[in-house]
Design an enzyme around this catalytic site. Structure first.
Site, PDB file in Angstrom:
ATOM      1  N   CYS A  60       2.730   3.856   8.823  1.00  0.00           N
ATOM      2  CA  CYS A  60       2.737   5.115   8.061  1.00  0.00           C
ATOM      3  C   CYS A  60       3.600   6.154   8.778  1.00  0.00           C
ATOM      4  CB  CYS A  60       1.322   5.638   7.882  1.00  0.00           C
ATOM      5  SG  CYS A  60       1.258   7.209   6.973  1.00  0.00           S
ATOM      6  N   ARG A 109       7.798   0.629  -4.182  1.00  0.00           N
ATOM      7  CA  ARG A 109       8.360   1.495  -5.215  1.00  0.00           C
ATOM      8  C   ARG A 109       9.113   0.704  -6.284  1.00  0.00           C
ATOM      9  NH1 ARG A 109      12.002   5.396  -1.969  1.00  0.00           N
ATOM     10  NH2 ARG A 109      12.347   3.444  -0.833  1.00  0.00           N
ATOM     11  N   PRO A 129       0.853  -1.191   0.000  1.00  0.00           N
ATOM     12  CA  PRO A 129       0.000   0.000   0.000  1.00  0.00           C
ATOM     13  C   PRO A 129       0.886   1.236   0.000  1.00  0.00           C
ATOM     14  CG  PRO A 129       0.189  -0.862   2.239  1.00  0.00           C
ATOM     15  CD  PRO A 129       0.986  -1.793   1.349  1.00  0.00           C
TER      16      PRO A 129
END
EC number: 1.3.1.-
Length: 325
Positions: free
Chosen positions: A98, A224, A7
Site C-alpha cells: 500500500c 483497475r 485488492p
C-alpha cells in the site's frame, strides 16, 4: 493460468467483487486490507471488510476470497491472523504494497519494504499462527523509494513460509504512474521458489500478453483494468484459447450497473451512493464510449433519487439476475 482480482482500497469492495466475479474469468479475489494496530480485532471488523466469510469465504458467484491484513507488528498480526483463520477465509494475504501516506507513516504497507528482516518476521509469525492447510500469501511492490531491495524482500517473504507472492511492478515512489516494470518482476521471480503473480498496468489483452512475456509469470492479478473493462479476464482467457464465457457488451454492463446500485443500497448511506456509481462509470468510460455519455449525464448529480430515475430509464432496466445469464 490463473487470474486474480486485486485488492483496491476504496474501490474494489465486496460489492464490486460480487459484480465482477459474476461476469466470470476470475479465479480468486483478495479483499481490501484489514488494518491491524495493537489489539486483536473483534469478529465484526473482519466481517465488515470481508462479508464473504459468512458464506464459506466465497463471493455469491463462488469465487474464493483471501482476506488481507495490513500492519507492522508480527505478534499482533499473528494473533489477528489466527482469529481470522477461524472464520474460514480462502486464505490470508499480507499487505506489503500500500502506497498511502497515512499507512506508510505508521510503518505499514510499502514502508515495510525497507526492512526485509521485518517482512520475514511478519510472514513467519503469521504462517505459524494459522493452520498449515490455510494458504498465506503476500502482495508487495518493487520497493519504497527505489527497487534495490526487491529481491531481498521477496526472498524474506518466501523463506518465511509464504505460499504465493504477488508483485506490483512499481515502487511506492512511482505510485500508479505508467509504466509498470514487468521485467523487474522477472528478476524477483528468479530468486524465489514459490509462485509469483504479476500485477500492474494490465488494461488490455495486449498488455496481458506483454506482461506475461516480460515477467515470466503465468498468473496475473487485475485491478483497475478489470474495473474499467469487466470482461477483461474473459478476453485474456479467450486469447489463451480458454473458452470461459462471453465478453460483456454495453447492454450487459448496464445490467451490472443496475445490480451494483441495488447492492450498494444495502450498505451505503444514500448521499454516498451517487459517488460510488460515478466512480465506476469514470473507469468504464476508458473502454465504453457509452459510459462517457452516462458519466457526463450524472457528473454533477448528487441526489440518489435523480440517479435512480436515470437508471430507471436505461433500456435494459430488467431483473439484474438476468445480467450475463
Amino acid at each position: 493460468m490463473a487470474i486474480l482480482l486485486a485488492p483496491m482500497e476504496g474501490l474494489l469492495d465486496f460489492v464490486l467483487r460480487d459484480v465482477l466475479t459474476r461476469v466470470g474469468g476470475i479465479d480468486r479475489c483478495v479483499s481490501e486490507f484489514i488494518r491491524v494496530t495493537d489489539a486483536v480485532l473483534p469478529e465484526r471488523a473482519f466481517f465488515r471488510i470481508v462479508p464473504e466469510l459468512r458464506h464459506g469465504g466465497r463471493t455469491p458467484a463462488g469465487v474464493p476470497v483471501r482476506a488481507q491484513l495490513l500492519g507492522s507488528d508480527p505478534a499482533c498480526l499473528a494473533d489477528n491472523a489466527a482469529r481470522l483463520a477461524s472464520l474460514g477465509p480462502a486464505g490470508i494475504d499480507l499487505n506489503f504494497g500500500c502506497p498511502a501516506k497515512v499507512v506508510n507513516r505508521h510503518g505499514g504497507g510499502a514502508a515495510l519494504l525497507q526492512e526485509p528482516e521485518l517482512l520475514h518476521r511478519i510472514v513467519s509469525a503469521v504462517r505459524r499462527a494459522v493452520p498449515a492447510s490455510m494458504p498465506v500469501s503476500a502482495k508487495m511492490r518493487l520497493g519504497f523509494n527505489d527497487d534495490q531491495l526487491a529481491e531481498d524482500c521477496a526472498r524474506a517473504i518466501a523463506e518465511a513460509g509464504a505460499d504465493e507472492l504477488v508483485v506490483h511492478g512499481r515502487t511506492k515512489a512511482q505510485g500508479y504512474k505508467p509504466p509498470a516494470y514487468w521485467d523487474r518482476i522477472a528478476d524477483v521471480r528468479a530468486v524465489v521458489r514459490i509462485p509469483v503473480v504479476a500485477n500492474g498496468e494490465v488494461w488490455s489483452v495486449a498488455d496481458a500478453r506483454r506482461c506475461r512475456a516480460e515477467s515470466g509469470c503465468q498468473d496475473l492479478m487485475l485491478g483497475r483494468g478489470m474495473v474499467a473493462q469487466p470482461g477483461l479476464a474473459l478476453a485474456i482467457l479467450a486469447d489463451q484459447g480458454v473458452a470461459a464465457g462471453r465478453v460483456p457488451d454495453w447492454a450487459d454492463v448496464q445490467r451490472l450497473l443496475l445490480y451494483f446500485w441495488q447492492l450498494n443500497q444495502s450498505h451505503i448511506e444514500p448521499r454516498s451512493r451517487p459517488g460510488r456509481l460515478k466512480q465506476w462509470l469514470n473507469y468504464l468510460r476508458r473502454n465504453h464510449p457509452e459510459a462517457e455519455e452516462a458519466y457526463q449525464s450524472l457528473r454533477t448529480v448528487n441526489d440518489p433519487l435523480q440517479v435512480e430515475a436515470w437508471l430507471d430509464r436505461l433500456p435494459v432496466n430488467q431483473a439484474p439476475e438476468a445480467a450475463l445469464a
